[in-house]
Design an enzyme around this catalytic site. Sequence first.
Site, PDB file in Angstrom:
ATOM      1  N   TYR A 171      -2.621 -13.031  -5.846  1.00  0.00           N
ATOM      2  CA  TYR A 171      -1.952 -12.183  -6.788  1.00  0.00           C
ATOM      3  C   TYR A 171      -0.218 -12.397  -6.561  1.00  0.00           C
ATOM      4  O   TYR A 171       0.446 -12.216  -7.426  1.00  0.00           O
ATOM      5  CB  TYR A 171      -2.065 -10.707  -6.658  1.00  0.00           C
ATOM      6  CG  TYR A 171      -1.786 -10.093  -5.343  1.00  0.00           C
ATOM      7  CD1 TYR A 171      -2.818  -9.954  -4.325  1.00  0.00           C
ATOM      8  CD2 TYR A 171      -0.591  -9.677  -4.808  1.00  0.00           C
ATOM      9  CE1 TYR A 171      -2.524  -9.318  -3.232  1.00  0.00           C
ATOM     10  CE2 TYR A 171      -0.306  -9.326  -3.648  1.00  0.00           C
ATOM     11  CZ  TYR A 171      -1.380  -8.956  -2.538  1.00  0.00           C
ATOM     12  OH  TYR A 171      -0.974  -8.509  -1.564  1.00  0.00           O
ATOM     13  N   LYS A 185      -9.547  -5.578  10.927  1.00  0.00           N
ATOM     14  CA  LYS A 185     -10.615  -4.971  10.213  1.00  0.00           C
ATOM     15  C   LYS A 185     -11.932  -4.992  10.810  1.00  0.00           C
ATOM     16  O   LYS A 185     -12.844  -4.170  10.511  1.00  0.00           O
ATOM     17  CB  LYS A 185     -10.628  -5.789   8.824  1.00  0.00           C
ATOM     18  CG  LYS A 185      -9.570  -5.443   7.956  1.00  0.00           C
ATOM     19  CD  LYS A 185      -9.442  -6.375   6.745  1.00  0.00           C
ATOM     20  CE  LYS A 185     -10.043  -5.867   5.502  1.00  0.00           C
ATOM     21  NZ  LYS A 185      -9.606  -6.716   4.331  1.00  0.00           N
ATOM     22  N   SER A 244       0.642  -1.221  -0.109  1.00  0.00           N
ATOM     23  CA  SER A 244      -0.074   0.146  -0.086  1.00  0.00           C
ATOM     24  C   SER A 244       0.900   1.202   0.240  1.00  0.00           C
ATOM     25  O   SER A 244       0.400   2.218  -0.868  1.00  0.00           O
ATOM     26  CB  SER A 244      -0.831  -0.049   1.294  1.00  0.00           C
ATOM     27  OG  SER A 244      -1.831  -0.740   0.911  1.00  0.00           O
ATOM     28  N   ALA A 290     -14.975 -20.056   1.289  1.00  0.00           N
ATOM     29  CA  ALA A 290     -15.878 -19.308   2.205  1.00  0.00           C
ATOM     30  C   ALA A 290     -15.218 -18.860   3.419  1.00  0.00           C
ATOM     31  O   ALA A 290     -15.915 -18.611   4.618  1.00  0.00           O
ATOM     32  CB  ALA A 290     -16.949 -20.593   2.880  1.00  0.00           C
ATOM     33  N   GLY A 291     -14.020 -18.441   3.134  1.00  0.00           N
ATOM     34  CA  GLY A 291     -13.390 -17.418   4.357  1.00  0.00           C
ATOM     35  C   GLY A 291     -13.598 -16.167   4.345  1.00  0.00           C
ATOM     36  O   GLY A 291     -14.452 -15.501   3.514  1.00  0.00           O
ATOM     37  N   GLY A 292     -12.679 -15.393   4.694  1.00  0.00           N
ATOM     38  CA  GLY A 292     -12.906 -14.022   4.951  1.00  0.00           C
ATOM     39  C   GLY A 292     -12.775 -13.355   3.490  1.00  0.00           C
ATOM     40  O   GLY A 292     -13.478 -12.315   3.194  1.00  0.00           O
ATOM     41  N   GLY A 348      -5.527 -11.775  -8.693  1.00  0.00           N
ATOM     42  CA  GLY A 348      -6.034 -10.654  -7.628  1.00  0.00           C
ATOM     43  C   GLY A 348      -5.299  -9.337  -7.588  1.00  0.00           C
ATOM     44  O   GLY A 348      -5.666  -8.394  -6.819  1.00  0.00           O
ATOM     45  N   ASP A 394     -13.233  -3.449  -0.562  1.00  0.00           N
ATOM     46  CA  ASP A 394     -12.716  -4.682  -1.012  1.00  0.00           C
ATOM     47  C   ASP A 394     -13.876  -5.127  -2.095  1.00  0.00           C
ATOM     48  O   ASP A 394     -13.275  -5.682  -3.335  1.00  0.00           O
ATOM     49  CB  ASP A 394     -12.536  -5.890  -0.193  1.00  0.00           C
ATOM     50  CG  ASP A 394     -11.420  -5.643   0.896  1.00  0.00           C
ATOM     51  OD1 ASP A 394     -10.425  -4.956   0.266  1.00  0.00           O
ATOM     52  OD2 ASP A 394     -11.338  -5.965   1.901  1.00  0.00           O
TER      53      ASP A 394
END
Length: 279
Positions: A223, A72, A23, A133-135, A244, A108
Amino acid sequence: MFEINGRTKHLAIIGHPIEHTFSPKMHNFISKKMGLNYIYTAFEVAPEDLGSAIAGIRALGFSGINVTAPHKRRVMQYLDEIAPQAQMLGTVNTVVNHNGRLIGYNTDADGFYRSLLHNGIETKNKDILILGAGGAAKPVCVMLAQHTPKSITILNRTVSKAEELASYIHKTTGFSVETEKSRKHYDIVINTTSAGMAPQLERCPIEDMSFIDRNTFVADMIYNPAQTVFLRRAKENGAKGINGLGMLIYQGIIAYELFTGTILPDSIYNTIVSEVFGQ
Ligand code: ATR
Protein backbone atom coordinates in the site's frame (compact mmCIF):
# COMPACT_ATOMS: atom_id res chain seq x y z
CA MET A 1 -13.79 14.07 21.57
CA PHE A 2 -13.82 11.35 24.21
CA GLU A 3 -12.20 11.92 27.55
CA ILE A 4 -9.57 9.56 28.96
CA ASN A 5 -10.75 8.67 32.44
CA GLY A 6 -10.85 5.85 34.98
CA ARG A 7 -13.14 3.76 32.75
CA THR A 8 -11.00 4.02 29.60
CA LYS A 9 -10.13 0.60 28.19
CA HIS A 10 -6.72 -0.11 26.73
CA LEU A 11 -5.67 -1.46 23.35
CA ALA A 12 -2.22 -1.45 21.77
CA ILE A 13 0.06 -2.80 19.09
CA ILE A 14 3.41 -4.42 19.87
CA GLY A 15 6.23 -4.91 17.39
CA HIS A 16 9.92 -4.29 16.75
CA PRO A 17 10.30 -1.80 15.09
CA ILE A 18 6.92 -0.11 15.58
CA GLU A 19 7.27 3.64 14.92
CA HIS A 20 5.78 3.51 11.37
CA THR A 21 2.56 1.74 12.32
CA PHE A 22 -0.80 3.17 11.15
CA SER A 23 -2.78 1.15 13.71
CA PRO A 24 -3.05 3.71 16.57
CA LYS A 25 -4.33 6.36 14.17
CA MET A 26 -6.91 4.01 12.67
CA HIS A 27 -8.17 2.43 15.92
CA ASN A 28 -8.37 5.71 17.83
CA PHE A 29 -10.27 7.19 14.89
CA ILE A 30 -12.81 4.33 15.07
CA SER A 31 -13.24 4.74 18.84
CA LYS A 32 -13.84 8.45 18.40
CA LYS A 33 -16.35 7.91 15.56
CA MET A 34 -18.18 5.21 17.52
CA GLY A 35 -18.02 7.09 20.85
CA LEU A 36 -16.37 4.12 22.60
CA ASN A 37 -14.08 4.74 25.54
CA TYR A 38 -10.92 2.97 24.32
CA ILE A 39 -7.39 4.22 23.81
CA TYR A 40 -4.89 2.52 21.47
CA THR A 41 -1.13 3.01 21.74
CA ALA A 42 2.03 1.42 20.30
CA PHE A 43 4.81 -0.36 22.19
CA GLU A 44 8.26 -1.27 20.96
CA VAL A 45 8.86 -4.75 22.42
CA ALA A 46 12.21 -6.46 21.87
CA PRO A 47 12.02 -10.23 21.21
CA GLU A 48 13.55 -11.11 24.60
CA ASP A 49 10.83 -9.06 26.37
CA LEU A 50 7.83 -10.64 24.64
CA GLY A 51 6.85 -12.93 27.55
CA SER A 52 7.02 -10.06 30.05
CA ALA A 53 5.03 -7.81 27.73
CA ILE A 54 2.22 -10.37 27.50
CA ALA A 55 2.28 -10.84 31.29
CA GLY A 56 1.92 -7.04 31.47
CA ILE A 57 -1.13 -7.14 29.20
CA ARG A 58 -2.73 -9.59 31.65
CA ALA A 59 -1.67 -7.67 34.76
CA LEU A 60 -2.86 -4.31 33.44
CA GLY A 61 -6.11 -5.75 32.08
CA PHE A 62 -5.68 -4.58 28.48
CA SER A 63 -8.77 -5.41 26.38
CA GLY A 64 -6.54 -6.57 23.55
CA ILE A 65 -3.48 -6.03 21.43
CA ASN A 66 -2.36 -6.32 17.84
CA VAL A 67 0.89 -8.12 17.23
CA THR A 68 3.23 -7.42 14.36
CA ALA A 69 6.69 -8.53 13.20
CA PRO A 70 8.71 -10.21 14.59
CA HIS A 71 6.31 -11.54 17.27
CA LYS A 72 3.42 -13.04 15.29
CA ARG A 73 4.51 -16.65 15.72
CA ARG A 74 6.31 -16.60 19.09
CA VAL A 75 3.46 -14.82 20.87
CA MET A 76 1.33 -17.96 20.54
CA GLN A 77 3.15 -19.77 23.36
CA TYR A 78 2.04 -17.11 25.89
CA LEU A 79 -1.68 -17.30 25.07
CA ASP A 80 -4.45 -19.47 26.58
CA GLU A 81 -6.19 -20.35 23.34
CA ILE A 82 -5.62 -19.98 19.58
CA ALA A 83 -8.61 -19.54 17.25
CA PRO A 84 -8.80 -22.07 14.34
CA GLN A 85 -7.83 -19.64 11.54
CA ALA A 86 -4.73 -18.49 13.47
CA GLN A 87 -3.90 -22.12 14.26
CA MET A 88 -4.04 -22.92 10.55
CA LEU A 89 -1.80 -19.97 9.65
CA GLY A 90 0.60 -20.54 12.53
CA THR A 91 0.61 -16.80 13.33
CA VAL A 92 -1.42 -14.40 15.48
CA ASN A 93 -1.95 -10.68 14.78
CA THR A 94 -4.72 -10.02 17.32
CA VAL A 95 -4.96 -11.02 20.99
CA VAL A 96 -8.24 -10.51 22.83
CA ASN A 97 -8.54 -10.55 26.61
CA HIS A 98 -11.75 -12.46 27.35
CA ASN A 99 -12.15 -12.02 31.12
CA GLY A 100 -8.50 -12.84 31.78
CA ARG A 101 -8.14 -15.52 29.08
CA LEU A 102 -5.92 -14.37 26.22
CA ILE A 103 -7.17 -15.66 22.87
CA GLY A 104 -5.10 -15.36 19.67
CA TYR A 105 -6.71 -14.61 16.31
CA ASN A 106 -5.42 -13.84 12.85
CA THR A 107 -7.43 -11.25 10.92
CA ASP A 108 -5.05 -10.95 7.91
CA ALA A 109 -6.75 -13.57 5.72
CA ASP A 110 -10.29 -12.34 6.42
CA GLY A 111 -9.07 -8.77 6.00
CA PHE A 112 -7.82 -9.55 2.51
CA TYR A 113 -11.02 -11.44 1.65
CA ARG A 114 -13.21 -8.53 2.81
CA SER A 115 -11.14 -6.13 0.68
CA LEU A 116 -11.83 -8.32 -2.38
CA LEU A 117 -15.55 -8.48 -1.57
CA HIS A 118 -15.63 -4.71 -1.10
CA ASN A 119 -14.47 -4.45 -4.73
CA GLY A 120 -17.11 -6.91 -5.92
CA ILE A 121 -14.57 -9.72 -6.46
CA GLU A 122 -15.72 -13.31 -5.82
CA THR A 123 -13.10 -16.06 -5.75
CA LYS A 124 -15.41 -19.01 -6.39
CA ASN A 125 -14.52 -20.87 -9.64
CA LYS A 126 -11.76 -18.41 -10.46
CA ASP A 127 -8.26 -19.17 -11.73
CA ILE A 128 -5.94 -17.35 -9.34
CA LEU A 129 -2.23 -16.61 -9.67
CA ILE A 130 -0.24 -15.72 -6.55
CA LEU A 131 3.16 -14.04 -6.96
CA GLY A 132 5.47 -14.73 -4.01
CA ALA A 133 5.64 -17.37 -1.31
CA GLY A 134 6.78 -15.46 1.82
CA GLY A 135 4.93 -14.51 5.00
CA ALA A 136 2.41 -12.34 3.17
CA ALA A 137 1.41 -15.11 0.73
CA LYS A 138 0.39 -17.63 3.37
CA PRO A 139 -2.82 -16.02 4.75
CA VAL A 140 -3.92 -15.15 1.22
CA CYS A 141 -3.44 -18.73 -0.02
CA VAL A 142 -5.10 -20.32 3.03
CA MET A 143 -8.08 -18.00 2.69
CA LEU A 144 -8.43 -18.55 -1.08
CA ALA A 145 -8.16 -22.33 -0.72
CA GLN A 146 -11.16 -22.20 1.63
CA HIS A 147 -13.32 -20.28 -0.89
CA THR A 148 -13.56 -22.87 -3.69
CA PRO A 149 -11.56 -21.28 -6.52
CA LYS A 150 -11.09 -23.27 -9.73
CA SER A 151 -7.31 -23.21 -9.33
CA ILE A 152 -4.53 -21.55 -7.36
CA THR A 153 -1.02 -21.23 -8.79
CA ILE A 154 1.87 -19.94 -6.69
CA LEU A 155 4.86 -18.51 -8.60
CA ASN A 156 7.98 -17.53 -6.71
CA ARG A 157 11.50 -16.43 -7.66
CA THR A 158 12.79 -19.22 -5.41
CA VAL A 159 10.78 -22.19 -6.68
CA SER A 160 11.42 -24.40 -3.64
CA LYS A 161 9.59 -21.88 -1.42
CA ALA A 162 6.54 -21.99 -3.72
CA GLU A 163 6.56 -25.79 -3.51
CA GLU A 164 6.86 -25.65 0.28
CA LEU A 165 3.90 -23.28 0.56
CA ALA A 166 1.84 -25.35 -1.89
CA SER A 167 2.37 -28.47 0.19
CA TYR A 168 1.51 -26.56 3.39
CA ILE A 169 -1.76 -25.36 1.82
CA HIS A 170 -2.61 -28.88 0.70
CA LYS A 171 -1.86 -30.28 4.15
CA THR A 172 -3.93 -27.66 6.03
CA THR A 173 -6.88 -27.15 3.66
CA GLY A 174 -6.88 -30.21 1.36
CA PHE A 175 -6.72 -27.94 -1.74
CA SER A 176 -4.12 -28.81 -4.43
CA VAL A 177 -2.07 -25.80 -5.48
CA GLU A 178 -0.04 -25.55 -8.71
CA THR A 179 3.48 -24.10 -8.85
CA GLU A 180 3.90 -23.63 -12.61
CA LYS A 181 2.25 -21.06 -14.83
CA SER A 182 0.37 -23.42 -17.13
CA ARG A 183 -2.69 -21.31 -18.08
CA LYS A 184 -3.05 -18.54 -20.68
CA HIS A 185 -5.44 -16.55 -18.54
CA TYR A 186 -5.93 -15.94 -14.81
CA ASP A 187 -9.02 -14.19 -13.43
CA ILE A 188 -7.20 -12.82 -10.39
CA VAL A 189 -3.46 -12.07 -10.01
CA ILE A 190 -2.15 -11.15 -6.55
CA ASN A 191 1.28 -9.72 -5.74
CA THR A 192 2.41 -10.78 -2.27
CA THR A 193 6.12 -10.10 -2.89
CA SER A 194 8.00 -7.06 -1.63
CA ALA A 195 9.07 -6.13 -5.18
CA GLY A 196 7.80 -2.57 -5.72
CA MET A 197 8.03 -1.55 -2.07
CA ALA A 198 10.88 0.71 -0.87
CA PRO A 199 13.82 0.17 -1.37
CA GLN A 200 12.72 -1.97 -4.38
CA LEU A 201 10.45 0.78 -5.80
CA GLU A 202 11.37 0.17 -9.46
CA ARG A 203 11.04 -3.61 -9.24
CA CYS A 204 8.19 -5.67 -10.65
CA PRO A 205 7.66 -9.29 -9.49
CA ILE A 206 7.25 -10.56 -13.08
CA GLU A 207 8.67 -9.37 -16.37
CA ASP A 208 6.13 -10.72 -18.85
CA MET A 209 2.73 -9.25 -17.98
CA SER A 210 1.19 -9.72 -21.44
CA PHE A 211 -1.26 -12.32 -20.03
CA ILE A 212 -2.86 -9.59 -17.88
CA ASP A 213 -5.68 -7.81 -19.70
CA ARG A 214 -9.06 -6.15 -19.10
CA ASN A 215 -10.51 -9.48 -17.97
CA THR A 216 -7.98 -9.75 -15.12
CA PHE A 217 -8.38 -8.36 -11.62
CA VAL A 218 -5.07 -7.59 -9.90
CA ALA A 219 -4.40 -7.04 -6.21
CA ASP A 220 -1.11 -5.79 -4.82
CA MET A 221 -0.63 -6.27 -1.10
CA ILE A 222 1.72 -3.27 -1.02
CA TYR A 223 0.00 0.00 0.00
CA ASN A 224 3.07 2.23 0.12
CA PRO A 225 3.58 3.36 -2.62
CA ALA A 226 -0.14 3.45 -3.46
CA GLN A 227 0.68 2.33 -7.00
CA THR A 228 3.55 -0.09 -7.59
CA VAL A 229 5.13 -0.71 -10.98
CA PHE A 230 3.17 -4.00 -11.06
CA LEU A 231 -0.18 -2.26 -10.48
CA ARG A 232 0.65 0.48 -13.00
CA ARG A 233 1.62 -1.98 -15.73
CA ALA A 234 -1.48 -4.12 -15.06
CA LYS A 235 -3.71 -1.06 -15.37
CA GLU A 236 -1.95 -0.04 -18.60
CA ASN A 237 -3.00 -3.48 -19.92
CA GLY A 238 -6.62 -2.62 -19.07
CA ALA A 239 -6.91 -4.59 -15.81
CA LYS A 240 -8.78 -3.33 -12.78
CA GLY A 241 -6.87 -3.48 -9.51
CA ILE A 242 -6.45 -2.59 -5.87
CA ASN A 243 -3.49 -2.00 -3.58
CA GLY A 244 -3.02 -3.34 -0.04
CA LEU A 245 -4.74 -0.50 1.79
CA GLY A 246 -8.08 -2.36 1.83
CA MET A 247 -6.51 -5.36 3.52
CA LEU A 248 -4.74 -3.15 6.06
CA ILE A 249 -8.00 -1.40 6.93
CA TYR A 250 -10.17 -4.53 7.03
CA GLN A 251 -7.76 -6.52 9.20
CA GLY A 252 -7.96 -3.58 11.62
CA ILE A 253 -11.77 -3.36 11.43
CA ILE A 254 -12.09 -7.09 12.19
CA ALA A 255 -9.60 -6.80 15.08
CA TYR A 256 -11.52 -3.81 16.48
CA GLU A 257 -14.77 -5.79 16.35
CA LEU A 258 -13.07 -8.66 18.22
CA PHE A 259 -11.58 -6.31 20.85
CA THR A 260 -14.81 -4.47 21.59
CA GLY A 261 -17.56 -6.94 20.66
CA THR A 262 -19.07 -4.13 18.57
CA ILE A 263 -20.05 -4.68 14.94
CA LEU A 264 -18.94 -1.62 12.99
CA PRO A 265 -21.18 -0.13 10.28
CA ASP A 266 -20.13 -0.89 6.66
CA SER A 267 -19.72 2.83 6.06
CA ILE A 268 -16.73 2.93 8.47
CA TYR A 269 -14.45 1.59 5.70
CA ASN A 270 -14.93 4.55 3.34
CA THR A 271 -14.73 6.95 6.26
CA ILE A 272 -11.34 5.49 7.27
CA VAL A 273 -10.06 5.62 3.66
CA SER A 274 -10.85 9.31 3.37
CA GLU A 275 -10.37 10.64 6.89
CA VAL A 276 -7.43 8.52 8.11
CA PHE A 277 -5.59 7.86 4.85
CA GLY A 278 -6.74 10.93 2.89
CA GLN A 279 -7.53 8.93 -0.27
P1 ATR B 1 8.29 -12.33 4.46
O1 ATR B 1 8.29 -13.78 4.81
O2 ATR B 1 8.51 -11.40 5.61
O3 ATR B 1 7.08 -11.95 3.63
P2 ATR B 1 10.22 -12.94 2.52
O4 ATR B 1 10.32 -14.35 2.94
O5 ATR B 1 11.47 -12.23 2.20
O6 ATR B 1 9.53 -12.02 3.58
O7 ATR B 1 9.22 -12.93 1.29
C1 ATR B 1 9.17 -11.92 0.38
C2 ATR B 1 8.64 -12.49 -0.94
O8 ATR B 1 8.89 -11.55 -1.96
C3 ATR B 1 9.32 -13.78 -1.35
O9 ATR B 1 8.38 -14.56 -2.07
C4 ATR B 1 10.44 -13.25 -2.27
O10 ATR B 1 10.92 -14.18 -3.20
P3 ATR B 1 12.10 -15.21 -2.78
O11 ATR B 1 11.44 -16.30 -1.97
O12 ATR B 1 12.64 -15.73 -4.07
O13 ATR B 1 13.10 -14.41 -2.00
C5 ATR B 1 9.69 -12.16 -2.99
N1 ATR B 1 10.54 -11.13 -3.59
C6 ATR B 1 11.24 -10.19 -2.94
N2 ATR B 1 11.86 -9.37 -3.84
C7 ATR B 1 11.55 -9.84 -5.07
C8 ATR B 1 11.89 -9.44 -6.41
N3 ATR B 1 12.67 -8.39 -6.64
N4 ATR B 1 11.38 -10.15 -7.43
C9 ATR B 1 10.57 -11.21 -7.22
N5 ATR B 1 10.22 -11.64 -5.98
C10 ATR B 1 10.70 -10.98 -4.92
